[in-house]
Scaffold this motif. Structure first.
Motif, PDB file in Angstrom:
ATOM      1  N   HIS A 123       3.593   9.063  30.779  1.00  0.00           N
ATOM      2  CA  HIS A 123       4.465   9.913  29.669  1.00  0.00           C
ATOM      3  C   HIS A 123       4.230   9.452  28.493  1.00  0.00           C
ATOM      4  O   HIS A 123       4.045  10.259  27.386  1.00  0.00           O
ATOM      5  N   LYS A 124       4.057   8.089  28.210  1.00  0.00           N
ATOM      6  CA  LYS A 124       3.954   7.475  26.838  1.00  0.00           C
ATOM      7  C   LYS A 124       2.548   7.893  26.296  1.00  0.00           C
ATOM      8  O   LYS A 124       2.479   8.288  25.184  1.00  0.00           O
ATOM      9  N   ASN A 126       0.742  10.348  27.316  1.00  0.00           N
ATOM     10  CA  ASN A 126       1.006  12.069  26.792  1.00  0.00           C
ATOM     11  C   ASN A 126       1.609  12.166  25.349  1.00  0.00           C
ATOM     12  O   ASN A 126       1.160  13.275  24.868  1.00  0.00           O
ATOM     13  N   SER A 127       2.546  11.213  25.214  1.00  0.00           N
ATOM     14  CA  SER A 127       3.292  11.695  23.857  1.00  0.00           C
ATOM     15  C   SER A 127       2.568  10.937  22.653  1.00  0.00           C
ATOM     16  O   SER A 127       2.587  11.572  21.626  1.00  0.00           O
ATOM     17  N   VAL A 129       2.470   8.068  21.652  1.00  0.00           N
ATOM     18  CA  VAL A 129       3.488   6.892  20.849  1.00  0.00           C
ATOM     19  C   VAL A 129       3.218   5.675  21.610  1.00  0.00           C
ATOM     20  O   VAL A 129       2.881   5.689  22.687  1.00  0.00           O
ATOM     21  N   PHE A 132       8.492   3.442  23.501  1.00  0.00           N
ATOM     22  CA  PHE A 132       9.818   4.338  23.356  1.00  0.00           C
ATOM     23  C   PHE A 132      11.067   3.543  23.405  1.00  0.00           C
ATOM     24  O   PHE A 132      10.887   2.255  22.980  1.00  0.00           O
ATOM     25  N   SER A 151      17.516  15.186  16.655  1.00  0.00           N
ATOM     26  CA  SER A 151      16.240  15.491  15.956  1.00  0.00           C
ATOM     27  C   SER A 151      16.013  15.683  14.504  1.00  0.00           C
ATOM     28  O   SER A 151      16.759  17.199  14.443  1.00  0.00           O
TER      29      SER A 151
END
Length: 323
Positions: A123-124, A126-127, A129, A132, A151
Motif C-alpha cells: 500500500h505504501k 502504491n502511494s 510515499v 505513513f 485533507s
C-alpha cells in the motif's frame, strides 16, 4: 451521475420510490474493492465527505508586492494561517468538538481488524510515499475507515503557474474536506468548522472579509455485520472461495448506500468482487478474469443463500438508519 454528485437523484427517489422499489427486497452495491488481491471481502461501512470553501477577501483588485507589501493585511497570509490551524502534523484534526460524536471502538470491532489481509508495504509503494502516519496495520485501517480525516486540496485565486509573479491576490479561496464517520452530524460539523475558522481569524485582527461555506456534504454509512444478509453473503463467499471474507470499511464515500437505505428502508449490503489492484477511477481501471468469473459464481451462491433466509429476513425489522 455519480461523478457529478448524482444531482436530483434523492428527489427522484423520494417521489418515485414506490415505482422503482416496490418489488425490491434488498439492495446490493458492488462499487468498491477487496483490500487484497486474492482474499475476498465484504464492506460494511463508508465515510462521508463534507467539502468546504474558506474565502478571504481584501481589496477590490490584485496589488504589487513592491508597492504594498509590508503595509497591508494580505488575504493569502490570512488564508495560510487558517488552513494551518485545521490539522496538526500527526493528522489530528484541531477543530474543537470534531471527535465528540465518533463512536468508541468496541472489542468486537477491533477483532475484525486482526484477521484482515493487508500488505502495508504494498500500500505504501502504491502511494509513492516513504512513510505513513502510523506503523501498524490496525492503526492505519482504523484511521482510514472509522476515524474522521481532514485533507487540504487547493487554493483558488493565488498565482500557481511556473515562474515568479510578485502579486498580492485580492481574494483567495482555500478548499478542504472532512471525511466524517457514523454518528457525526453534517450540520454540527459545518457549525464546528465555521466557529473554529472565525475564532482563528478574529485573533489575527485582520480587516479582510472571511466567508466559510460547505458546498457539498455526503453522509457516512454503516451496516451490521451480524445482519442475516451479511451472514448469507459470508456463506456464499465461503462456498465459492473456500475461506471467510475480510469485513472491511471503505475510507471513501458511496452516497447511494445511505441514500437508498434511508429512503426505501430496504436492507443494503456492499458486496465487492474487484481485487485491490483493479485501479478504480484510474486510466487503466480493470477487473481480472478471475474476479469476473468467481464473482459471477459468488453472486449465484448469494442468491441461493438469500432464498434460504427469505422468511427470516422479512420477519426481522427494517434496518436502523444511522448517522
Amino acid at each position: 451521475m455519480e461523478e457529478a454528485g448524482s444531482l436530483g437523484l434523492e428527489k427522484l427517489l423520494e417521489e418515485k420510490k414506490q415505482c422503482f422499489f416496490s418489488d425490491v427486497d434488498y439492495i446490493v452495491i458492488s462499487d468498491n474493492l477487496w483490500l487484497s488481491k486474492k482474499k475476498p471481502a465484504l464492506t460494511y461501512g463508508t465515510r462521508g465527505n463534507a467539502c468546504f470553501f474558506v474565502e478571504v477577501e481584501g481589496g477590490d483588485k490584485d496589488l504589487h508586492s513592491g508597492t504594498f507589501g509590508g503595509i497591508i493585511h494580505e488575504p493569502l497570509t490570512d488564508l495560510v494561517a487558517l488552513l494551518d490551524s485545521l490539522v496538526d502534523p500527526t493528522g489530528h484534526i484541531q477543530i474543537p468538538g470534531i471527535y465528540d460524536s465518533v463512536a468508541a471502538l468496541t472489542e468486537e470491532e477491533r477483532k475484525l481488524y486482526e484477521s484482515i489481509e493487508y500488505d502495508l508495504e504494498e500500500h505504501k509503494n502504491n502511494s509513492g510515499v516513504k512513510k505513513f502516519l502510523y506503523s501498524t496495520k490496525e492503526e492505519i485501517l482504523l484511521h482510514l475507515w472509522r476515524y474522521p480525516s481532514l485533507s487540504i486540496h487547493g487554493i483558488e485565486g493565488a498565482f500557481h503557474e511556473p515562474g515568479i509573479k510578485t502579486v498580492i491576490p485580492a481574494k483567495v479561496t482555500g478548499k478542504f474536506s472532512i471525511r466524517q464517520v457514523p454518528y457525526m452530524d453534517l450540520a454540527v460539523v459545518k457549525q464546528q468548522v465555521e466557529e473554529h475558522l472565525k475564532n482563528v481569524f478574529s485573533k489575527r485582527n485582520s480587516p479582510n472579509k472571511l466567508k466559510v461555506s460547505m458546498p457539498l456534504g455526503a453522509k457516512p454509512w454503516v451496516a451490521d455485520v451480524n445482519d442475516p444478509l451479511y451472514k448469507a453473503a459470508r456463506r456464499a463467499i465461503k462456498t465459492v472461495f473456500g475461506e471467510d471474507p475480510d469485513f472491511i470499511r471503505d475510507g471513501s464515500t458511496i452516497p447511494i448506500a445511505r441514500l437508498f437505505q434511508t429512503i426505501t428502508q430496504k436492507r443494503v449490503i456492499m458486496f465487492p468482487i474487484g481485487a485491490a489492484d483493479a485501479g478504480e477511477h484510474s486510466q487503466n481501471e480493470k477487473i481480472s478474469r478471475y474476479n469476473y468469473i468467481e464473482g459471477t459464481k459468488v453472486f449465484a451462491a448469494f442468491f441461493l443463500e438469500i432464498s434460504k433466509l427469505r422468511g427470516q429476513l422479512h420477519e426481522t425489522s427494517s434496518p436502523e438508519t444511522k448517522n
